[in-house]
Design an enzyme around this catalytic site. Structure first.
Site, PDB file in Angstrom:
ATOM      1  N   GLU A 156       0.793  -1.222   0.000  1.00  0.00           N
ATOM      2  CA  GLU A 156       0.000   0.000   0.000  1.00  0.00           C
ATOM      3  C   GLU A 156       0.833   1.285   0.000  1.00  0.00           C
ATOM      4  O   GLU A 156       0.392   2.328   0.481  1.00  0.00           O
ATOM      5  CB  GLU A 156      -0.981  -0.033   1.175  1.00  0.00           C
ATOM      6  CG  GLU A 156      -1.967  -1.186   1.046  1.00  0.00           C
ATOM      7  CD  GLU A 156      -3.051  -1.199   2.118  1.00  0.00           C
ATOM      8  OE1 GLU A 156      -3.127  -0.244   2.918  1.00  0.00           O
ATOM      9  OE2 GLU A 156      -3.827  -2.167   2.149  1.00  0.00           O
ATOM     10  N   HIS A 196     -19.146  -8.464   5.489  1.00  0.00           N
ATOM     11  CA  HIS A 196     -17.772  -8.041   5.743  1.00  0.00           C
ATOM     12  C   HIS A 196     -17.189  -8.882   6.859  1.00  0.00           C
ATOM     13  O   HIS A 196     -17.759  -8.988   7.938  1.00  0.00           O
ATOM     14  CB  HIS A 196     -17.716  -6.557   6.130  1.00  0.00           C
ATOM     15  CG  HIS A 196     -16.306  -6.066   6.353  1.00  0.00           C
ATOM     16  ND1 HIS A 196     -15.906  -5.447   7.503  1.00  0.00           N
ATOM     17  CD2 HIS A 196     -15.203  -6.120   5.561  1.00  0.00           C
ATOM     18  CE1 HIS A 196     -14.627  -5.125   7.418  1.00  0.00           C
ATOM     19  NE2 HIS A 196     -14.176  -5.526   6.243  1.00  0.00           N
ATOM     20  N   GLU A 247     -13.755  -8.861   8.702  1.00  0.00           N
ATOM     21  CA  GLU A 247     -12.416  -8.391   9.066  1.00  0.00           C
ATOM     22  C   GLU A 247     -11.822  -9.369  10.066  1.00  0.00           C
ATOM     23  O   GLU A 247     -12.471  -9.730  11.045  1.00  0.00           O
ATOM     24  CB  GLU A 247     -12.473  -6.990   9.662  1.00  0.00           C
ATOM     25  CG  GLU A 247     -11.141  -6.470  10.192  1.00  0.00           C
ATOM     26  CD  GLU A 247     -10.040  -6.473   9.140  1.00  0.00           C
ATOM     27  OE1 GLU A 247      -9.019  -7.143   9.354  1.00  0.00           O
ATOM     28  OE2 GLU A 247     -10.209  -5.800   8.103  1.00  0.00           O
ATOM     29  N   HIS A 282      -9.080  -8.134   1.020  1.00  0.00           N
ATOM     30  CA  HIS A 282      -8.254  -6.957   1.286  1.00  0.00           C
ATOM     31  C   HIS A 282      -7.042  -7.356   2.123  1.00  0.00           C
ATOM     32  O   HIS A 282      -7.122  -8.244   2.967  1.00  0.00           O
ATOM     33  CB  HIS A 282      -9.064  -5.877   1.995  1.00  0.00           C
ATOM     34  CG  HIS A 282      -9.887  -5.068   1.056  1.00  0.00           C
ATOM     35  ND1 HIS A 282      -9.906  -3.689   1.068  1.00  0.00           N
ATOM     36  CD2 HIS A 282     -10.709  -5.433   0.044  1.00  0.00           C
ATOM     37  CE1 HIS A 282     -10.712  -3.254   0.117  1.00  0.00           C
ATOM     38  NE2 HIS A 282     -11.217  -4.299  -0.523  1.00  0.00           N
ATOM     39  N   GLU A 283      -5.941  -6.674   1.854  1.00  0.00           N
ATOM     40  CA  GLU A 283      -4.640  -6.937   2.481  1.00  0.00           C
ATOM     41  C   GLU A 283      -4.057  -8.320   2.176  1.00  0.00           C
ATOM     42  O   GLU A 283      -3.295  -8.855   2.981  1.00  0.00           O
ATOM     43  CB  GLU A 283      -4.687  -6.728   4.004  1.00  0.00           C
ATOM     44  CG  GLU A 283      -4.939  -5.309   4.443  1.00  0.00           C
ATOM     45  CD  GLU A 283      -6.435  -4.972   4.511  1.00  0.00           C
ATOM     46  OE1 GLU A 283      -6.796  -3.816   4.246  1.00  0.00           O
ATOM     47  OE2 GLU A 283      -7.231  -5.878   4.836  1.00  0.00           O
ATOM     48  N   GLU A 313      -9.031   4.919  -0.537  1.00  0.00           N
ATOM     49  CA  GLU A 313      -9.269   5.203   0.872  1.00  0.00           C
ATOM     50  C   GLU A 313      -8.175   6.075   1.480  1.00  0.00           C
ATOM     51  O   GLU A 313      -8.423   6.789   2.466  1.00  0.00           O
ATOM     52  CB  GLU A 313      -9.388   3.904   1.659  1.00  0.00           C
ATOM     53  CG  GLU A 313      -8.108   3.090   1.711  1.00  0.00           C
ATOM     54  CD  GLU A 313      -8.279   1.759   2.424  1.00  0.00           C
ATOM     55  OE1 GLU A 313      -9.428   1.410   2.752  1.00  0.00           O
ATOM     56  OE2 GLU A 313      -7.272   1.075   2.655  1.00  0.00           O
TER      57      GLU A 313
END
Length: 700
Positions: A173, A412, A414, A482-483, A507
């Site tokens: 990132e 979602h 996480e 993500h990630e 973002e």
């Protein structure tokens, strides 16, 4: 229609030392690959493009944990040549059909030592470059083994211009640096990137792939890998004197690189090359080097656009957490609501209503489940259970409400980096999704990884991401990760793995210094080479969303529209708040109209770090859409529409930056005009500094 032509040429012989040094060759179009063994039995390769050197003699091989060397003392047992020309169908993508045309050279090597190790090297030569992989055959003395180092080299011909980010074990990132290879220095970039949560760069002269390069004589190169399975991600060490690159594998918690069992094939190492930058963007080499889909019936996999409870939390309007902190509880031990929790029933209904009204298929909801008060920075294993909602989030009522309006809610999950916790609960989490009608999930891995000491880009996590895709497929769930490590074309093998983040997304404009105006002109040549990115475009309120002085999105509003075409993803978020779109519904029309799945794609013009213009044809339609983006420099682009069907008339709607617009001055002003065009037409697109243009072309 599938067409396959195979020709096999077998060469079986015992070679003298002189014969070993004579190169074996494979070629396709302008690209030529030569392989040879040195006088010490070291495997070497070179690459040429149109007769010009691209890769000078470069070493191949491995060192194993027990000090076994797989890089010298080889003799050539045999070699094989195979020609392949086939066409295969994608369930979704930038094009509906992909041609896979290459010449394959397979080298079978044996060491003249005791034990005599066996190693195969497979080269595939395409019109636009070379892919190669190693294969460890089943053999005596090599069963389970550990890789200490991969010795692959990419020796370049000069001090090429490079667009690079540090070779970080845990994140992709960073903003891109543009410099000659001789100026690569990852440590200052790492140290300055305080907006990235977890960073670990061990080698000062390491860079991440995909690495985009341009030579002084006008050749464009891109070095990456394909089909990353059961192996750590490959980074590159830069020799700033000789301009050689060498593979550097991400280690595990005890410093080993990979745990393997023969027979085993490594990921492909890829070198794209052309004298046209646009050819790099149109290449399908990465996809072609991946295995076909393991999912036989893909009818349930549906690309989509979505809105969501997300940007409002990025800019501080609401929060992921229900309470201010984990300690903010009442006398009975229940969390005390802060009043700022974004994922509440009424707020989610607001997004569902907006999506239904505007033909948007999905609504993402982050922060719906308990645990957000204590989720980040503690290296804690058991944070989320992925099935327990906060008191103000009514799972059943919201799913019924969304279903009645023809909208899908996107789950979602996480993990806060705790992959072990997530793996224990995959069946439970996806069973919960099946029960309540959720068809897709966005996963996240913010934080340090558990198992402790593992890295986001190491072998253990590479395998974890694949296990998630496999388990999701069993439950008919689509995944946006993500990630993770940067993608390597596995969307062909797991087409339910629709998108990843794995790069610096939109973002960062919400909570940091943001993304500079050239960022979106670099990303197609770097991060997107391996696969689709959930970049979250579509921010319309360019300024005034933050209390931090000077903070803004570093684009114009129209450039945000263009990103729906230039930043490819089958999952595209309209990321801004509904109220910001409602002030610009005439511009929002482009987001409503633009598809996320395509039959054809044309790269009309491109130069890394400067500009990108792409035209795409919507799946199953005669409609085309054009996106054009530029860096900090304004430019005028003249586009020839000769890709349109001859003899047909079309209505073109051109969304353009305002005459006095720029990314830092009047970024939200724009104009919209309509005109009739044909395949003989040309249109002028005027792009402001940091701006763009978006065009919809519909057949009349």
């Amino acid at each position: 229609m599938r067409k396959i032509f195979l020709s096999l040429l077998y060469a079986l012989a015992t070679f003298s030392l002189q014969a070993q040094t004579n190169p074996l060759t494979a070629s396709q179009g302008k690209t030529t690959l030569n392989f040879s063994l040195s006088s010490q039995g070291e495997p070497k390769y070179t690459v040429k493009f149109a007769g010009r050197d691209v890769i000078r003699p470069s070493a191949l091989g491995f060192v194993l944990k027990d000090k076994t060397s797989f890089d010298k003392n080889f003799v050539l047992l045999s070699s094989e040549i195979k020609n392949v020309d086939e066409t295969w169908q994608q369930p979704w993508g930038e094009v509906s059909q992909v041609r896979n045309h290459y010449q394959e050279l397979t080298i079978h090597l044996k060491q003249n030592t005791t034990p005599a190790g066996l190693l195969d090297i497979i080269f595939r030569v395409f019109d636009d470059g070379v892919g190669f992989r190693y294969h460890f055959p089943k053999q005596e003395g090599l069963n389970y083994f550990i890789v200490s180092d991969e010795l692959t080299q990419f020796n370049l011909t000069g001090d090429h211009k490079a667009w690079w980010i540090p070779g970080d074990y845990d994140t992709n990132e960073y903003s891109y640096t543009n410099s000659p290879l001789s100026k690569v220095d990852a440590f200052p970039v790492r140290d300055a990137a305080t907006d990235i949560a977890v960073r670990e760069v061990a080698d000062r002269y390491s860079v991440q792939t995909p690495l985009m390069l341009k030579s002084a004589d006008g050749l464009y190169l891109n070095i990456h890998e394909a089909a990353l399975v059961n192996f750590p991600a490959m980074q590159l060490h830069v020799d700033r004197t000789t301009f050689g690159l060498s593979s550097s594998l991400v280690p595990d918690a005890v410093g080993n690189k990979a745990y393997l069992h023969a027979p085993f094939s490594t990921p492909w190492r890829t070198i794209m090359v052309s004298n046209k930058a646009a050819d790099i963007l149109s290449s399908k080499m990465i996809l072609n080097l991946n295995e076909p889909s393991v999912i036989k019936n893909t009818d349930w996999i549906k690309p989509m656009k979505f809105v969501g409870v997300w940007w409002e939390m990025q800019i501080g309007k609401s929060t992921w957490s229900y309470a201010k902190s984990a300690d903010d509880v009442d006398a009975s031990g229940k969390l005390i609501p802060s009043g700022k929790h974004g994922a509440n029933t009424e707020n989610v209904k607001h997004f569902i209503d907006f999506a239904a009204k505007n033909g948007i298929q999905g609504v993402l909801v982050e922060g719906w489940n308990v645990g957000w008060e204590d989720w980040f920075g503690n290296w804690k294993e058991n944070v989320f259970d992925f099935i327990t909602p906060y008191p103000d989030f009514d799972v059943k009522a919201l799913q019924d409400y969304a279903k009645a309006k023809g909208v899908n809610i996107i789950m979602h999950n996480e993990t806060s980096g705790s992959a072990t916790n997530y793996e224990r609960q995959l069946d439970t989490a996806y069973g919960f999704m099946n029960k309540f009608g959720y068809t897709s999930v966005k996963t996240g891995y913010v934080g340090r990884i558990i198992p402790r000491g593992e890295h986001h880009d190491g072998q253990w996590m590479v395998n974890h991401y694949e296990r998630v895709a496999q388990k999701a497929a069993e439950h008919k769930v689509m995944v946006d990760m993500h990630e993770p490590m940067r993608p390597t074309g596995l969307q062909r093998t797991y087409p339910n793995w629709l998108a990843s983040e794995a790069g610096r997304g939109n973002e960062y404009n919400a909570f940091s210094t943001g993304n500079n105006p050239e960022h979106e002109t670099i990303m197609p040549f770097t991060r997107l080479i391996g696969g689709p990115m959930d970049y979250t475009p579509g921010i319309f309120k360019i300024k005034g969303y933050s209390d931090v002085p000077g903070r803004q999105v570093h684009t114009t509003l129209v450039k945000q529209l263009a990103l729906y075409v230039t930043m490819y993803s089958p999952l595209q978020m309209a990321a801004d708040l509904p109220e910001n779109y409602e002030q610009h519904m005439n511009a929002f029309q482009f987001i409503k109209d633009v598809p996320v799945d395509w039959d054809d794609t044309r790269i009309l013009e491109a130069e890394p770090g400067d500009f990108v213009t792409i035209a795409r044809k919507g799946k199953g339609t005669n409609d085309w859409f054009i996106g054009a983006v530029t860096d900090e420099n304004a430019r005028v682009s003249t586009i020839n529409l000769d890709f349109l069907d001859k003899g047909k008339k079309y209505e073109a709607i051109i969304y353009a930056d305002g005459s006095n617009a720029s990314w830092n001055n009047n970024p939200e002003v724009y104009s919209i005009k309509k005109m009739t065009v044909t395949s003989k037409s040309k249109i002028n697109l005027v792009l402001a500094a940091g701006g763009g243009a978006a065009v919809s072309i519909k057949q009349l």
